[in-house]
Design a protein around this motif. Structure first.
Motif, short mmCIF file in Angstrom:
data_model
loop_
_atom_site.label_atom_id
_atom_site.label_comp_id
_atom_site.label_asym_id
_atom_site.label_seq_id
_atom_site.Cartn_x
_atom_site.Cartn_y
_atom_site.Cartn_z
N VAL A 36 36.40 57.37 48.00
CA VAL A 36 36.72 56.18 47.58
C VAL A 36 37.04 55.13 48.49
N GLN A 37 36.71 53.96 47.55
CA GLN A 37 36.78 52.61 47.81
C GLN A 37 37.63 52.27 46.97
N PHE A 38 38.69 51.29 47.87
CA PHE A 38 40.27 50.36 47.54
C PHE A 38 39.45 49.05 47.16
N HIS A 39 40.04 48.20 46.41
CA HIS A 39 39.76 46.85 46.06
C HIS A 39 41.22 46.41 45.52
N VAL A 40 41.65 45.22 45.80
CA VAL A 40 43.11 45.05 46.18
C VAL A 40 42.16 43.10 45.72
N GLY A 41 42.61 43.27 43.91
CA GLY A 41 42.60 41.98 43.36
C GLY A 41 42.10 42.41 41.74
N ASP A 42 41.01 41.76 40.80
CA ASP A 42 41.05 41.59 39.10
C ASP A 42 40.31 42.79 39.16
N MET A 43 40.77 44.20 38.25
CA MET A 43 39.49 45.17 37.92
C MET A 43 38.46 44.68 37.56
N THR A 44 38.30 43.68 37.25
CA THR A 44 37.03 43.08 35.71
C THR A 44 36.36 42.21 36.98
N ASP A 45 36.35 42.30 38.35
CA ASP A 45 35.70 42.32 39.13
C ASP A 45 34.27 41.65 39.25
N ALA A 46 33.75 40.62 39.23
CA ALA A 46 32.02 41.83 38.70
C ALA A 46 31.45 42.28 40.14
N SER A 47 32.01 41.54 41.15
CA SER A 47 31.90 42.14 42.13
C SER A 47 31.67 43.33 42.86
N LEU A 48 32.51 44.22 41.79
CA LEU A 48 32.33 45.86 41.76
C LEU A 48 31.35 46.78 41.45
N GLY A 49 30.38 45.77 40.77
CA GLY A 49 29.09 46.29 40.49
C GLY A 49 28.85 47.78 38.70
N ARG A 50 28.63 48.42 39.10
CA ARG A 50 28.25 49.08 37.79
C ARG A 50 28.88 50.83 37.77
N PHE A 51 29.30 51.28 36.24
CA PHE A 51 30.22 52.46 36.73
C PHE A 51 29.43 53.44 35.85
N ASP A 52 29.47 54.04 35.57
CA ASP A 52 29.00 55.47 34.80
C ASP A 52 30.53 55.42 33.46
N PHE A 53 31.69 54.94 34.19
CA PHE A 53 32.93 55.79 33.46
C PHE A 53 34.14 54.31 34.16
N VAL A 54 34.59 54.23 33.18
CA VAL A 54 35.82 53.38 33.49
C VAL A 54 37.06 53.66 33.09
N PHE A 55 38.16 54.18 33.57
CA PHE A 55 38.87 55.14 33.97
C PHE A 55 40.18 53.55 33.61
N ALA A 56 41.15 53.42 32.42
CA ALA A 56 41.98 52.47 32.39
C ALA A 56 43.53 52.38 32.02
N MET A 57 44.43 53.83 33.01
CA MET A 57 45.69 53.98 32.12
C MET A 57 46.47 52.93 32.18
N ASP A 58 46.98 53.01 31.00
CA ASP A 58 48.34 52.02 31.18
C ASP A 58 48.40 50.68 31.89
N SER A 59 46.93 50.03 32.06
CA SER A 59 46.90 48.71 32.73
C SER A 59 46.45 47.49 31.73
N LEU A 60 46.04 47.88 30.52
CA LEU A 60 45.90 46.62 29.13
C LEU A 60 47.04 46.82 28.60
N ILE A 61 48.22 47.41 28.92
CA ILE A 61 49.40 47.29 27.57
C ILE A 61 49.84 45.96 27.83
N TYR A 62 50.01 45.44 28.58
CA TYR A 62 50.76 44.12 28.84
C TYR A 62 49.74 43.09 28.37
N TYR A 63 48.46 43.03 27.82
CA TYR A 63 47.55 41.90 27.46
C TYR A 63 47.10 41.43 25.64
N ASP A 64 47.09 40.59 25.35
CA ASP A 64 46.96 40.28 23.76
C ASP A 64 45.28 41.13 23.13
#
Length: 221
Positions: free
Chosen positions: A109-137
């Motif tokens: 596990v690598q922990f990252h404090v900051g924006d979940m969309t930060d491009a510096s985090l690179g590429r992924f096989d999967f993105v898991f986003a549980m209840d993290s978009l529920i406040y957005y339009d």
């Protein structure tokens, strides 16, 4: 995008300054009120549903836990062997996730404090986003999913569905100032989101437990 950034900052203020202890307790085995127990049960059921969309053996896979909170899903993904990037805007919640992680999974596990969309985090096989978009339009969700889709093989995420209860709750929430309360959930219809996104967006299932109502969707660009 200004609207996305403004909502993100409200979410950070809520979870990092107002609700840290509440969410730490909610995601533990500590006793909670009857209402919060329904939220705990709902979140547990939703997490299980979302995890069912991912392989049981995830060795070699790189996964973004977007909005990891206190790290319950992070631990489950690491237990499957995934290399997890656990990202959250709240330093307090990331700290809890780090403390709770089993020592045997620390190397996964690598922990990252900051924006979940930060491009510096690179590429992924999967993105898991549980209840993290529920406040957005819708515009912000389109932007986030487009970003995730360009850097991953697929996204499993949740939205607040447009149910009569949630729409009434949302409507009442517009009548009151929000300076000292949680950000407002933005209900969405899956069909409407699908019309505005390239690729394949499908409904997986809905979980409703008392005050917890959330819908699991899967997006593949």
């Amino acid at each position: 995008m200004a609207a996305y950034a403004a909502t993100r900052d409200r979410v950070e203020a809520y979870f990092d300054r107002t609700a840290t202890q509440t969410w730490e307790r909610l995601t533990s085995d500590a006793p909670v009120s009857r209402i919060r127990q329904t939220v705990r049960e709902g979140r547990d059921a939703m997490r299980a549903l979302m995890l069912s969309r991912l392989p049981e053996d995830m060795r070699g896979a790189r996964v973004l836990d977007a909005g990891c909170g206190p790290g319950v899903a992070t631990a489950a993904l690491a237990a499957r062997g995934a290399q997890v990037v656990a990202a959250d805007i709240s330093p307090q919640l990331v700290g809890i996730a780090r403390q709770r992680l089993a020592p045997k999974h620390e190397g996964l596990v690598q922990f990252h404090v900051g924006d979940m969309t930060d491009a510096s985090l690179g590429r992924f096989d999967f993105v898991f986003a549980m209840d993290s978009l529920i406040y957005y339009d819708r515009t912000a969700i389109d932007r986030v999913l487009g970003d995730f889709g360009a850097r991953s093989g697929g996204v499993v995420f949740t939205v607040a569905p447009k149910t009569p209860f949630l729409m009434a709750f949302w409507g009442m929430g517009q009548l009151f100032p929000r300076a000292d309360r949680s950000p407002t959930m933005q209900p969405h219809a899956a069909k409407r989101l699908a019309r505005d996104l390239p690729g394949d967006l499908r409904r997986i299932g809905r979980v409703s437990r008392g005050f917890y109502i959330s819908e699991c969707l899967e997006y593949r660009p």
